[in-house]
Design a protein around this motif. Structure first.
Motif: not given
Ligand code: USQ
Length: 396
Positions: A251-264, A371-379, A381-385
């Motif tokens: 994972g590269t840093v932006v994609n990582r932060f987006v998923v981390q934000a969603v995962a808490g 950023m919001e659009q990316m967070l929405r995509v990650a949300e 698929y949240k169940g897969n994180i």
């Protein structure tokens, strides 16, 4: 006849979206991959955000929706015979609507590399995989083009990491030097910060050699970390989405932060977070490669572009992620952790990046909306994180 474009590494994060982009625009497209990235992800057990069908399946789905063909070759390009078969007519397609040879490509896009800095430094075995894969594929490519088709334009994905973080302005690939009253133009000094990035420096040297010896046409794109996963073409069907890693290794840093934000999961800022890089949206990678294809390098030219659209630090990125995430009710935490890498955490960084805009690329920026659009995509698929893959601490 439409132009034929060969995409090496066509199953990867950037390769597959590039294939669809060109296919949509009327190019004849062939993709080649040996699933190195997927195998590596399975081997070290890092989950992706969502499952992605095989390359053959994706080519079929693409064809069903658009009636267009992306020919698929599954093969290992470190084998020179596999590389040469793409140019001499002996290629075997694993999937194609019309399995006859499409002819020598006018353009080859070379993404077929092990792309992760942490993977290259896990241990001596992964270092070996990185060096042998990356250098052999590049060498096989320049020899195949030399032997069969010197007019083919090679577009090679390099990295801004080739330059490192020097204390002077970074030019686009070249530097005029005056020394003891005489002047010369040389490759800008390179000093990479990982073994993976070092293989890219070596690739540049291999291609520069090939350009000097055999007058090949090469464009070397010094790309920064890419973010996002949505392109015009992937919107057609969710199964066409590109693979998306958020783990520490791929994972590269932006994609990582987006998923981390969603995962808490508290955002993993390495060290002081002053590390500054040039970034770009995945949509801009496609534009850059397309514009480079439309305006090829000359014979005997190694043309280098810095492929970034804006620069910011890890701290800045954490701030944007938190600001937008908090607005969405995610309650994002930011945490500085001991840096597993050996790199400057506060440094000068001033690269030039005008060349691609000059040939027509229109930049997208990392705005709050993006950023919001990316967070929405990650949300979605949240169940897969999987939290266990977010940080493992691969040390340099
Ligand atoms: N970083 C953090 N926290 C994290 C992950 C990364 O602070 O959780 C920091 C890193 O220490 C580094 C920066 O963010 O300073 C960028 O790291 P990255 O993992 O996003 O990018 P990097 O390892 O440099 O490699 C990626 C791609 C590579 C490409 C390169 C462009 O994996 O293929 O060549 O970006 S560049 O960084 O410009 O060299």
């Amino acid at each position: 006849m439409s132009q034929h474009i060969l995409i090496l590494g066509g199953d990867g994060y950037l390769g597959w979206p590039t294939a669809m982009y060109f296919s949509q625009r009327g190019y004849e497209v062939t993709v080649v991959d040996n699933y190195l990235r997927r195998h590596a992800c399975n081997e070290i057990d890092v989950g992706m955000l969502y499952p992605v069908p095989t390359l053959q399946e994706r080519a079929k789905i693409w064809h069903e929706h658009t009636g267009k063909e992306i020919k698929v070759v599954i093969g290992d390009l470190t084998d020179p015979e596999v590389m040469r078969s793409l140019f001499d007519g002996s290629v075997k397609y694993q999937w194609a609507v019309n399995p006859e040879f499409t002819g020598i490509p006018e353009t080859v896009v070379h993404y077929a590399e092990q792309p992760s800095a942490p993977y290259s430094l896990m241990d001596y075995k992964h270092a070996d995989i990185t060096i042998t894969n990356n250098l052999r594929v590049t060498n096989n490519l320049v020899f195949a083009v030399r032997d069969f088709s010197r007019d083919t334009h090679i577009i090679k994905l390099g990295t801004m990491g080739e330059y490192g973080t020097p204390n002077i302005d970074i030019e686009e690939g070249w530097l005029e030097i005056e020394h003891k009253g005489r002047k010369g133009k040389f490759l800008f000094p390179r000093q990479a910060g990982s073994l993976y990035h070092t293989t890219k420096v070596m690739d540049t040297d291999l291609m520069w050699f090939a350009v000097r010896m055999w007058d090949l046409k090469v464009t070397d794109l010094m790309q920064g970390p890419v973010y996002g996963n949505e392109t015009e073409e992937s919107a057609i069907d969710d199964r066409l989405k590109t693979l998306f890693n958020y783990d520490e290794v791929f994972g590269t840093v932006v994609n990582r932060f987006v998923v981390q934000a969603v995962a808490g999961y508290p955002l993993t800022v390495y060290g002081q977070g002053g590390q500054t890089r040039g970034y770009l949206n995945i949509k801009d990678t496609l534009q850059c490669v397309h514009k480079s294809t439309e305006t090829p390098a000359d014979k005997g030219e190694l043309r280098i572009f810095n492929q970034i659209m804006e620069t910011f630090s890890v701290k800045d990125l954490a701030e944007i992620t938190k600001r937008v995430g908090d607005k969405m009710g995610l309650n994002v935490e930011v945490k500085s952790i001991e840096n597993p890498r050996k790199e400057a955490e506060e440094h000068y960084y001033n690269p030039t990046y005008q060349g691609l805009v000059n040939i027509g690329v229109e930049p997208h920026y990392l705005t709050d909306d993006v950023m919001e659009q990316m967070l929405r995509v990650a949300e979605h698929y949240k169940g897969n994180i999987r939290n266990d893959v977010i940080f493992r601490g691969v040390k340099w």
